[in-house]
Write a protein that holds these residues in place. Structure first.
Motif, PDB file in Angstrom:
ATOM      1  N   LYS A 341     -13.110 -62.984  30.169  1.00  0.00           N
ATOM      2  CA  LYS A 341     -12.736 -63.191  31.564  1.00  0.00           C
ATOM      3  C   LYS A 341     -11.257 -63.519  31.694  1.00  0.00           C
ATOM      4  O   LYS A 341     -10.671 -64.165  30.832  1.00  0.00           O
ATOM      5  N   GLY A 342     -10.670 -63.093  32.810  1.00  0.00           N
ATOM      6  CA  GLY A 342      -9.329 -63.495  33.176  1.00  0.00           C
ATOM      7  C   GLY A 342      -9.363 -64.262  34.479  1.00  0.00           C
ATOM      8  O   GLY A 342     -10.242 -64.047  35.320  1.00  0.00           O
ATOM      9  N   VAL A 343      -8.409 -65.155  34.673  1.00  0.00           N
ATOM     10  CA  VAL A 343      -8.379 -65.955  35.882  1.00  0.00           C
ATOM     11  C   VAL A 343      -8.297 -65.043  37.104  1.00  0.00           C
ATOM     12  O   VAL A 343      -7.622 -64.017  37.098  1.00  0.00           O
ATOM     13  N   GLY A 344      -9.019 -65.414  38.143  1.00  0.00           N
ATOM     14  CA  GLY A 344      -9.072 -64.558  39.323  1.00  0.00           C
ATOM     15  C   GLY A 344     -10.091 -63.450  39.194  1.00  0.00           C
ATOM     16  O   GLY A 344     -10.115 -62.529  40.009  1.00  0.00           O
ATOM     17  N   ALA A 345     -10.938 -63.520  38.138  1.00  0.00           N
ATOM     18  CA  ALA A 345     -12.084 -62.625  37.976  1.00  0.00           C
ATOM     19  C   ALA A 345     -11.698 -61.213  37.560  1.00  0.00           C
ATOM     20  O   ALA A 345     -12.074 -60.231  38.178  1.00  0.00           O
ATOM     21  N   GLN A 346     -10.928 -61.137  36.480  1.00  0.00           N
ATOM     22  CA  GLN A 346     -10.840 -59.881  35.734  1.00  0.00           C
ATOM     23  C   GLN A 346     -11.896 -59.986  34.629  1.00  0.00           C
ATOM     24  O   GLN A 346     -12.192 -61.083  34.171  1.00  0.00           O
ATOM     25  N   GLY A 347     -12.427 -58.880  34.168  1.00  0.00           N
ATOM     26  CA  GLY A 347     -13.442 -59.016  33.136  1.00  0.00           C
ATOM     27  C   GLY A 347     -13.723 -57.751  32.369  1.00  0.00           C
ATOM     28  O   GLY A 347     -13.576 -56.631  32.884  1.00  0.00           O
ATOM     29  N   LEU A 348     -14.155 -57.946  31.113  1.00  0.00           N
ATOM     30  CA  LEU A 348     -14.594 -56.847  30.253  1.00  0.00           C
ATOM     31  C   LEU A 348     -15.868 -57.281  29.562  1.00  0.00           C
ATOM     32  O   LEU A 348     -15.881 -58.269  28.824  1.00  0.00           O
ATOM     33  N   TYR A 349     -16.943 -56.550  29.831  1.00  0.00           N
ATOM     34  CA  TYR A 349     -18.265 -56.853  29.270  1.00  0.00           C
ATOM     35  C   TYR A 349     -18.650 -55.722  28.326  1.00  0.00           C
ATOM     36  O   TYR A 349     -18.615 -54.542  28.716  1.00  0.00           O
ATOM     37  N   ILE A 350     -19.048 -56.084  27.099  1.00  0.00           N
ATOM     38  CA  ILE A 350     -19.369 -55.095  26.074  1.00  0.00           C
ATOM     39  C   ILE A 350     -20.805 -55.287  25.597  1.00  0.00           C
ATOM     40  O   ILE A 350     -21.212 -56.405  25.284  1.00  0.00           O
ATOM     41  N   SER A 351     -21.557 -54.204  25.531  1.00  0.00           N
ATOM     42  CA  SER A 351     -22.889 -54.238  24.934  1.00  0.00           C
ATOM     43  C   SER A 351     -22.978 -53.136  23.889  1.00  0.00           C
ATOM     44  O   SER A 351     -23.291 -51.984  24.204  1.00  0.00           O
ATOM     45  N   PRO A 352     -22.686 -53.455  22.625  1.00  0.00           N
ATOM     46  CA  PRO A 352     -22.749 -52.423  21.587  1.00  0.00           C
ATOM     47  C   PRO A 352     -24.127 -51.785  21.454  1.00  0.00           C
ATOM     48  O   PRO A 352     -24.244 -50.569  21.290  1.00  0.00           O
ATOM     49  N   SER A 353     -25.189 -52.603  21.542  1.00  0.00           N
ATOM     50  CA  SER A 353     -26.537 -52.059  21.352  1.00  0.00           C
ATOM     51  C   SER A 353     -26.944 -51.124  22.483  1.00  0.00           C
ATOM     52  O   SER A 353     -27.731 -50.189  22.278  1.00  0.00           O
ATOM     53  N   LEU A 356     -22.682 -49.698  26.144  1.00  0.00           N
ATOM     54  CA  LEU A 356     -22.341 -49.942  27.544  1.00  0.00           C
ATOM     55  C   LEU A 356     -21.061 -50.764  27.654  1.00  0.00           C
ATOM     56  O   LEU A 356     -20.863 -51.722  26.901  1.00  0.00           O
ATOM     57  N   VAL A 357     -20.210 -50.392  28.604  1.00  0.00           N
ATOM     58  CA  VAL A 357     -19.000 -51.139  28.916  1.00  0.00           C
ATOM     59  C   VAL A 357     -18.918 -51.322  30.430  1.00  0.00           C
ATOM     60  O   VAL A 357     -19.123 -50.366  31.187  1.00  0.00           O
ATOM     61  N   ILE A 358     -18.637 -52.529  30.856  1.00  0.00           N
ATOM     62  CA  ILE A 358     -18.399 -52.831  32.270  1.00  0.00           C
ATOM     63  C   ILE A 358     -17.036 -53.496  32.362  1.00  0.00           C
ATOM     64  O   ILE A 358     -16.779 -54.497  31.687  1.00  0.00           O
ATOM     65  N   ALA A 359     -16.150 -52.938  33.176  1.00  0.00           N
ATOM     66  CA  ALA A 359     -14.817 -53.505  33.358  1.00  0.00           C
ATOM     67  C   ALA A 359     -14.555 -53.675  34.841  1.00  0.00           C
ATOM     68  O   ALA A 359     -14.986 -52.844  35.652  1.00  0.00           O
ATOM     69  N   TYR A 360     -13.855 -54.742  35.198  1.00  0.00           N
ATOM     70  CA  TYR A 360     -13.579 -54.970  36.613  1.00  0.00           C
ATOM     71  C   TYR A 360     -12.286 -55.751  36.799  1.00  0.00           C
ATOM     72  O   TYR A 360     -11.883 -56.541  35.955  1.00  0.00           O
ATOM     73  N   PHE A 361     -11.635 -55.469  37.913  1.00  0.00           N
ATOM     74  CA  PHE A 361     -10.461 -56.202  38.357  1.00  0.00           C
ATOM     75  C   PHE A 361     -10.781 -56.835  39.702  1.00  0.00           C
ATOM     76  O   PHE A 361     -11.424 -56.216  40.549  1.00  0.00           O
ATOM     77  N   SER A 362     -10.307 -58.058  39.904  1.00  0.00           N
ATOM     78  CA  SER A 362     -10.472 -58.742  41.181  1.00  0.00           C
ATOM     79  C   SER A 362      -9.206 -59.516  41.493  1.00  0.00           C
ATOM     80  O   SER A 362      -8.329 -59.693  40.646  1.00  0.00           O
ATOM     81  N   THR A 363      -9.112 -59.991  42.716  1.00  0.00           N
ATOM     82  CA  THR A 363      -8.033 -60.892  43.119  1.00  0.00           C
ATOM     83  C   THR A 363      -8.689 -62.086  43.785  1.00  0.00           C
ATOM     84  O   THR A 363      -8.488 -62.367  44.961  1.00  0.00           O
ATOM     85  N   GLY A 364      -9.552 -62.752  43.027  1.00  0.00           N
ATOM     86  CA  GLY A 364     -10.361 -63.822  43.587  1.00  0.00           C
ATOM     87  C   GLY A 364     -10.008 -65.184  43.047  1.00  0.00           C
ATOM     88  O   GLY A 364      -9.002 -65.382  42.384  1.00  0.00           O
TER      89      GLY A 364
END
Length: 381
Positions: A341-353, A356-364
């Motif tokens: 996680k990054g401050v203000g809700a940036q994020g990178l979620y990884i599921s090797p099994s 799957l990859v989920i990435a997001y940018f926010s200004t929160g």
């Protein structure tokens, strides 16, 4: 600068106007990501800390999210933008911490770094200081037992009190004002830090640890971190655009808080930790052994003793137990998934099994629970 507004939305997509930067250069053919859009992902529901529920689309519409992408088996299943375009660069904030730790893991695998050795063995300027007693592994996993932490100081004012060690270090890096007018270098601040307790007992989140990791990478590789990142990852993974990181006036790396790229390129970085690496790279850059170390090498006991670990577990992932952290990832789950996680809700979620990859940018505010949303998406695959 943490409150969502048109100003912050603009600023977080234009960080090069505020800080000196160094380029992270791409090269070679672009790895084209195939699309297999599944609109039903927007209807996936998750439960927030207060018991209310929201769908992915409702979260995106209601909260200051700027972009979201879901990549499964190397294909884009879902992608939305609001305040930015696909080719705009957005700040990762602390999600950039995993860049230096990944590079150090590569050097460790090559036998060039021994994480049981003290930090000062790789940063000569810190010889004779408390860093003689801090193994590299403790800095990697943010469990040094030292003072000048970012979130765990007793007064809770690390980011606002110019007399606090963390503030002084950030000021010396040129990222915060220097109201006291004290002239000191970042390494001088680090050399003055003191031990507060035993190492590897509490997960104490601290960007100083990432800075230490980045300096070790630079000293061992003999190259500036942005160039080494370009060489080992960005030029090999079919990135679509160059990225950039902030540097201090003296050229010291600040990827711990100011790494900027497009959303798809952030997702491509994440794909290197999944079987989909072969869709974007000719070689497996991140080995199975490095991924396994992330998944199994952490200690959930120290994680839940720290402020951020307890907050993540309680607020972001209340249904998960025995969460740990490893090599700068903020949460490693029992099923082998991991998230940063990054401050203000940036994020990178990884599921090797799940590939799957989920990435997001926010200004929160950082409290909007995009991480809970990402975990809910993953669990449905």
């Amino acid at each position: 600068m943490l409150a969502a507004s048109p100003r912050t939305q603009w600023a977080w997509q234009n960080m090069s106007r505020f800080f000196p930067t160094a380029q992270v250069l791409r090269d070679g053919p672009i790895s084209e990501l195939q699309e297999k859009i599944d609109p039903s992902i927007g209807d996936i529901e998750f439960t927030r800390e207060d018991g209310s529920t929201a769908t992915v689309n409702e979260q995106f519409d209601k909260y200051p999210m700027d972009g979201l992408i879901v990549v499964k088996d190397g294909e884009i299943l879902f992608e939305r933008y609001k305040t930015m375009r696909p080719f705009d660069k957005h700040n990762w904030y602390s999600s950039g911490k995993i860049l230096g730790s990944t590079l150090l893991a590569l050097l460790e695998e090559e036998g060039k770094v021994d994480i049981s050795q003290p930090v000062s063995a790789y940063i000569p300027e810190l010889e004779g200081s408390v860093w003689d007693t801090v193994p590299v592994e403790h800095a990697l996993d943010m469990a040094t037992g030292l003072d000048s932490t970012e979130l765990d100081e007793p007064a809770g004012d690390s980011r606002s009190n110019p007399e606090q060690g963390w503030y002084r270090w950030t000021s010396a890096m040129g990222l915060l004002d220097n109201p006291l007018g004290v002239e000191e270098t970042p390494l001088e601040v680090l050399a003055g830090m003191q031990r507060r307790g035993p190492g590897y007992e509490v997960f104490e989140y601290n960007s100083i640890n990432t800075f230490v990791v980045d300096l070790i990478v630079e000293n061992v590789s003999g190259k500036p971190l942005p160039e080494f990142l370009s060489e080992r990852i960005w030029r090999k993974a079919g990135m679509e655009h160059d990225a950039f990181v902030a540097v201090s006036d003296g050229g010291l790396p600040a990827s711990f808080g100011v790494m900027n790229s497009t959303l798809r390129d952030m997702a491509r970085f994440g794909m290197l930790f999944t079987p989909s690496w072969s869709e974007i790279s000719e070689e497996q850059i991140i080995s199975d052994a490095i991924i396994s170390n992330i998944q199994t090498g952490g200690d959930s006991a120290i994680y839940h003793r720290g402020y951020l670990g307890e907050l993540n577990a309680r607020k972001g992932f209340p249904d998960d137990r025995n969460i740990s952290n490893r090599y700068q990832w903020d949460a490693v789950f029992e099923d082998g998934d991991f998230w940063k996680k990054g401050v203000g809700a940036q994020g990178l979620y990884i599921s090797p099994s799940r590939n799957l990859v989920i990435a997001y940018f926010s200004t929160g505010s950082g409290d909007d629970q995009e991480e809970t949303m990402a975990r809910a998406i993953a669990k449905l695959f």
